[in-house]
Write a protein that holds these residues in place. Structure first.
Motif, PDB file in Angstrom:
ATOM      1  N   VAL A 119       0.855  -1.182   0.000  1.00 34.47           N
ATOM      2  CA  VAL A 119       0.000   0.000   0.000  1.00 34.47           C
ATOM      3  C   VAL A 119       0.890   1.230   0.000  1.00 34.47           C
ATOM      4  CG1 VAL A 119      -1.734   1.323   1.284  1.00 34.47           C
ATOM      5  CG2 VAL A 119      -1.866  -1.181   1.223  1.00 34.47           C
ATOM      6  N   THR A 167      -1.253  -1.012  -4.209  1.00 36.94           N
ATOM      7  CA  THR A 167      -2.533  -0.329  -4.003  1.00 36.94           C
ATOM      8  C   THR A 167      -2.255   1.104  -3.582  1.00 36.94           C
ATOM      9  OG1 THR A 167      -3.714  -2.336  -3.334  1.00 36.94           O
ATOM     10  CG2 THR A 167      -4.629  -0.231  -2.590  1.00 36.94           C
ATOM     11  N   HIS A 185      -9.901   1.388  -0.308  1.00 38.36           N
ATOM     12  CA  HIS A 185      -8.872   0.809  -1.184  1.00 38.36           C
ATOM     13  C   HIS A 185      -8.073  -0.257  -0.427  1.00 38.36           C
ATOM     14  CE1 HIS A 185      -9.590   3.461  -4.532  1.00 38.36           C
ATOM     15  NE2 HIS A 185      -9.427   4.545  -3.785  1.00 38.36           N
ATOM     16  N   ASP A 233     -10.313  -3.309   0.082  1.00 36.58           N
ATOM     17  CA  ASP A 233     -10.381  -4.152  -1.119  1.00 36.58           C
ATOM     18  C   ASP A 233      -9.150  -5.046  -1.225  1.00 36.58           C
ATOM     19  OD1 ASP A 233     -12.779  -3.032  -1.846  1.00 36.58           O
ATOM     20  OD2 ASP A 233     -11.915  -1.628  -3.292  1.00 36.58           O
ATOM     21  N   THR A 234      -7.973  -4.490  -0.918  1.00 32.65           N
ATOM     22  CA  THR A 234      -6.732  -5.268  -0.992  1.00 32.65           C
ATOM     23  C   THR A 234      -6.738  -6.403   0.026  1.00 32.65           C
ATOM     24  OG1 THR A 234      -5.463  -3.371  -1.801  1.00 32.65           O
ATOM     25  CG2 THR A 234      -4.220  -5.121  -0.698  1.00 32.65           C
TER      26      THR A 234
END
Length: 348
Positions: free
Chosen positions: A130, A152, A338, A341-342
């Motif tokens: 991330v 991400t 986000h 989702d990862t």
């Protein structure tokens, strides 16, 4: 699906920097999205851990149950690949990179090379990475070999704010950033000495305890220019909102930002900006919100300050652009989704 997450962060989570503010907010936002987040406090010496800190980190990681998702702040993950490698087969590590450690200002070439090598090894261990800006994602791909599919982008969120009212004469310049070399406060102070013929006041908000020698040097620089009655080193504050609300202009001569949360906060308050094209700043600050110059360019930074200080009408136009841009910034919930989702993809 298992909705448990361990978030490993070195040092005191209450530390008043943008990175720690991001971590605190993501714990809250991921919790609101249904994750049971356990904060794991790692030794605070990272990214320069001693042998006992490495041993303590290894012990803490060994106590985490098999198969757990572990989000690790890059201050620790990137600095000690060997301790994370020992657990990489049984734990699902997700690296959170605010900015690459090797890009910190003031490092020797030897230290920079060592950090780059360590971070490259560490990132190979991560199931996902991330980053807090698209620019950092590109940097990790181009310089550290991280495949784009593992990255991400979850930029820091920004809370909507009331627009800062004009403070009148003299205009108040605000700078926010820890008093460390990377933030370029020496460049700002020197640039302000070049516009001493204009009427202004400047307040620099930032923790002075992280680098006492640098903070002392900044105070001496201010005194040497005879600006002690115009530039205030205000120290760190728990909430910078009041400082932004009482300012007319935001200025930060930073040498590098993985995102630039304080620039986003300035936009949210509708403050025109004088900054640098350092790291991801140009991705945050649009052209109609302020003036960006190259890092470490005192004449250019001073010229940008003069342009805005001497022209109130232009300052208001940039303020309009800043506030409009602030309304378009991502919220913290958007950013947390986000990461959510990862984590869901990893769990699946």
């Amino acid at each position: 699906m298992n909705r448990r997450l361990v978030f490993a962060i070195p040092g005191d989570l209450r530390t008043m920097t943008g990175g720690y503010a991001y971590d605190r907010r993501m714990i809250a936002e991921l919790g609101a999205l249904g994750w049971s987040v356990t904060h794991l406090e790692l030794p605070g010496s990272f990214p320069d851990p001693g042998p006992s800190d490495i041993e303590e980190t290894a012990r803490l990681l060994a106590e985490i149950g098999d198969g757990a998702a572990v989000l690790v702040d890059g201050l620790a993950f990137s600095a000690a690949p060997e301790v994370f490698a020992a657990q990489a087969d049984r734990l699902a590590f997700v690296a959170l990179i605010h900015h690459p450690l090797a890009l910190e200002t003031g490092l020797t070439r030897q230290r920079q090379d060592a950090l780059r090598a360590a971070e490259t090894r560490a990132l190979e261990l991560a199931r996902a990475v991330v980053v807090t800006s698209a620019m950092t994602g590109r940097e990790l791909t181009d310089s550290f070999g991280v495949e784009p599919g593992r990255i991400t982008v979850a930029v820091p969120g920004t809370d909507r704010q009331a627009r800062a009212p004009a403070q009148g004469a003299p205009p108040t310049i605000l700078s926010v950033g820890t008093l460390v070399p990377r933030k370029g406060h020496d460049v700002l102070i020197t640039a302000l000495s070049r516009v001493a013929d204009l009427d202004w006041r400047c307040r620099i908000v930032g923790d002075a305890t992280r680098d006492l020698d640098h903070a002392s040097a900044l105070a001496q620089l201010i005194g040497g220019f005879g600006l002690g009655d115009r530039i205030t080193l205000a120290g760190g504050v728990d909430d910078t909102g009041a400082a932004f609300a009482r300012a007319d202009l935001f200025a930060l001569a930073t040498h590098y930002e993985g995102y630039g949360m304080v620039f986003a906060e300035a936009l949210a308050h509708g403050l025109p900006i004088v900054g640098t094209r350092a790291g991801a700043v140009a991705e945050v600050v649009p052209a109609d919100a302020g003036i960006l110059v190259e890092p470490n360019d005192v004449p250019a930074f001073g010229g940008a300050l003069r342009t805005l200080l001497a022209d109130p009408a232009l300052r208001r136009r940039y303020a309009d652009g800043a506030f409009d841009a602030g309304q378009r910034l991502a919220t913290w919930e958007n950013s947390a989704r986000h990461i959510d989702d990862t984590l869901r993809r990893l769990a699946a």
